[in-house]
Design a protein around this motif. Structure first.
Motif, mmCIF file in Angstrom:
data_model
loop_
_atom_site.group_PDB
_atom_site.id
_atom_site.type_symbol
_atom_site.label_atom_id
_atom_site.label_comp_id
_atom_site.label_asym_id
_atom_site.label_seq_id
_atom_site.Cartn_x
_atom_site.Cartn_y
_atom_site.Cartn_z
ATOM 1 N N GLU A 43 0.760 -1.154 0.189
ATOM 2 C CA GLU A 43 0.148 0.042 0.027
ATOM 3 C C GLU A 43 1.123 0.914 -0.036
ATOM 4 O OE1 GLU A 43 -3.913 2.171 2.826
ATOM 5 O OE2 GLU A 43 -2.747 0.240 3.386
ATOM 6 N N HIS A 89 1.707 5.127 0.232
ATOM 7 C CA HIS A 89 0.955 6.444 1.198
ATOM 8 C C HIS A 89 1.192 7.516 0.157
ATOM 9 C CE1 HIS A 89 0.051 3.549 4.147
ATOM 10 N NE2 HIS A 89 0.972 3.032 3.921
ATOM 11 N N THR A 125 6.305 6.690 1.362
ATOM 12 C CA THR A 125 6.310 5.885 2.093
ATOM 13 C C THR A 125 5.433 4.622 1.893
ATOM 14 O OG1 THR A 125 4.445 6.237 4.041
ATOM 15 C CG2 THR A 125 7.142 6.814 4.213
ATOM 16 N N SER A 175 3.556 0.262 3.038
ATOM 17 C CA SER A 175 2.997 -0.584 4.041
ATOM 18 C C SER A 175 3.363 -1.965 2.944
ATOM 19 C CB SER A 175 1.708 -0.663 4.541
ATOM 20 O OG SER A 175 2.051 0.885 5.126
ATOM 21 N N THR A 202 2.650 -5.950 3.667
ATOM 22 C CA THR A 202 2.019 -6.937 3.990
ATOM 23 C C THR A 202 2.274 -8.315 3.801
ATOM 24 O OG1 THR A 202 -0.427 -5.693 5.050
ATOM 25 C CG2 THR A 202 -0.136 -7.632 4.918
ATOM 26 N N ARG A 212 2.471 -7.521 9.249
ATOM 27 C CA ARG A 212 2.814 -6.140 8.151
ATOM 28 C C ARG A 212 3.688 -4.928 8.731
ATOM 29 N NH1 ARG A 212 -1.751 -2.039 5.634
ATOM 30 N NH2 ARG A 212 -1.280 0.161 6.018
ATOM 31 N N TYR A 213 4.548 -4.552 7.711
ATOM 32 C CA TYR A 213 5.262 -3.565 7.903
ATOM 33 C C TYR A 213 5.191 -1.858 7.497
ATOM 34 C CZ TYR A 213 7.585 -8.261 8.135
ATOM 35 O OH TYR A 213 8.623 -9.155 8.496
ATOM 36 N N ASP A 214 4.972 -1.037 8.481
ATOM 37 C CA ASP A 214 5.069 0.066 8.100
ATOM 38 C C ASP A 214 5.782 1.857 7.811
ATOM 39 O OD1 ASP A 214 1.848 -0.233 7.283
ATOM 40 O OD2 ASP A 214 1.966 -0.365 10.519
ATOM 41 N N ASP A 215 5.441 2.623 7.627
ATOM 42 C CA ASP A 215 6.523 3.207 7.420
ATOM 43 C C ASP A 215 7.473 2.700 6.587
ATOM 44 O OD1 ASP A 215 4.782 5.020 8.747
ATOM 45 O OD2 ASP A 215 5.423 4.712 10.176
#
Length: 300
Positions: free
Chosen positions: A256, A258, A262, A264, A266, A273-276
């Motif tokens: 995903e 943003h 950045t 995310s 999954t 899930r890994y964000d940022d």
């Protein structure tokens, strides 16, 4: 060791990891296998390589906290250690290959042997560069640069490798993909400062391989006649990797994207899930190799 130096002069740390890996996980195991088959273990070469590497392990050197001149002196030492390790690996592989039983393969096969020096099986997609002998129409018996000798018109007996299969030791085909194919001439150095130019087809390909632990596996490139599909049919329509709304996904991963750049990630198999990700931090730093410190009036 010194704190806050993990990212100081990262290039040196990468070169150190490369040299240690080439020595401990590749060259030394291969040399040991070859020595068990009668090859003389190259202790002198290893002593020289480790001496050069350990000279770079001094306190301030390896952490990246010394002056520029000291770190510049580290580069040729890393290069020497890595070069020796790779040369020992090449010679050991040649010695092991000489004693392999390749009787199960055919006369025109071009064998490709993959080694695994680790204590567990390894598999995956392996990039390879393969030079295949190419047929030629003329042969020179002299030195073209000196204008002496003759040129003989003849046809060689080299097999045609335009079409081929990749097979394992049981003759079963394995998956591969050709990335590129180009005609080049390999320069083979001979005695008395002369050289021969050998025409070859250089292939860059991907091979799906499985290699046992602490061992090797040999595949073969086997020439064949061309195959034709009498009535080819179009395959099924494939879905697009990129989806509306800033999303990309396949059977294993979902991404995903943003608006700030950045994304995310999954893992669809584990749900983690890994964000940022892809976040770039741009700020000031007034510390040193041992201490991270930001200015009083800093902006991010």
């Amino acid at each position: 060791l010194l704190g806050s130096t993990h990212s100081s002069r990262v290039r040196l740390k990468l070169l150190n990891e490369e040299a240690e890996t080439e020595l401990t996980l590749v060259a030394e195991p291969l040399a040991t296998w070859a020595a068990l088959l009668g090859w003389k273990y190259p202790r002198t070469l290893f002593d020289r390589a480790w001496t050069q590497l350990l000279l770079n392990h001094a306190h301030d050197n390896i952490v990246g906290a010394a002056i520029d001149a000291a770190h510049e002196d580290m580069l040729p030492r890393f290069r020497a250690a890595t070069t020796v390790a790779r040369e020992v690996s090449r010679r050991a592989c040649e010695e092991i290959w000489k004693q392999m039983d390749l009787s199960r393969f055919e006369a025109n096969d071009v064998t490709l042997t993959l080694f695994n020096t680790l204590p567990f099986p390894r598999g995956g997609i392996i990039p390879l560069v393969v030079d295949l002998p190419r047929d030629f129409e003329t042969e020179s018996t002299g030195d073209p640069a000196l204008g002496v000798g003759t040129v003989i018109e003849r046809r060689s007996t080299i097999p045609d490798y335009k079409h081929f299969d990749l097979v394992d030791e049981r003759g079963q085909p394995v998956a591969f993909q050709i990335l590129s194919r180009e005609k080049i001439k390999n320069r083979i150095e001979c005695e008395l400062d002369t050289a021969a130019l050998i025409p070859v087809d250089r292939l860059r390909l991907l091979l799906e391989a499985e290699v046992p632990p602490m061992g090797y596996r040999t595949y073969a490139l086997r020439p064949r006649a061309p195959r034709y599909v009498p009535h080819p049919q179009p395959g099924p329509e494939r879905g697009l990797l990129a989806q509306p709304g800033g999303r990309m996904e396949n059977a294993f991963l979902s991404v995903e994207i943003h608006p700030n750049g950045t994304f995310s990630l999954t893992d669809k198999q584990t749900g983690k899930r890994y964000d940022d990700l892809h976040l770039l931090v741009d700020n000031g730093a007034i510390g040193n190799a041992h201490l991270y410190k930001t200015p009083v009036r800093d902006s991010e």
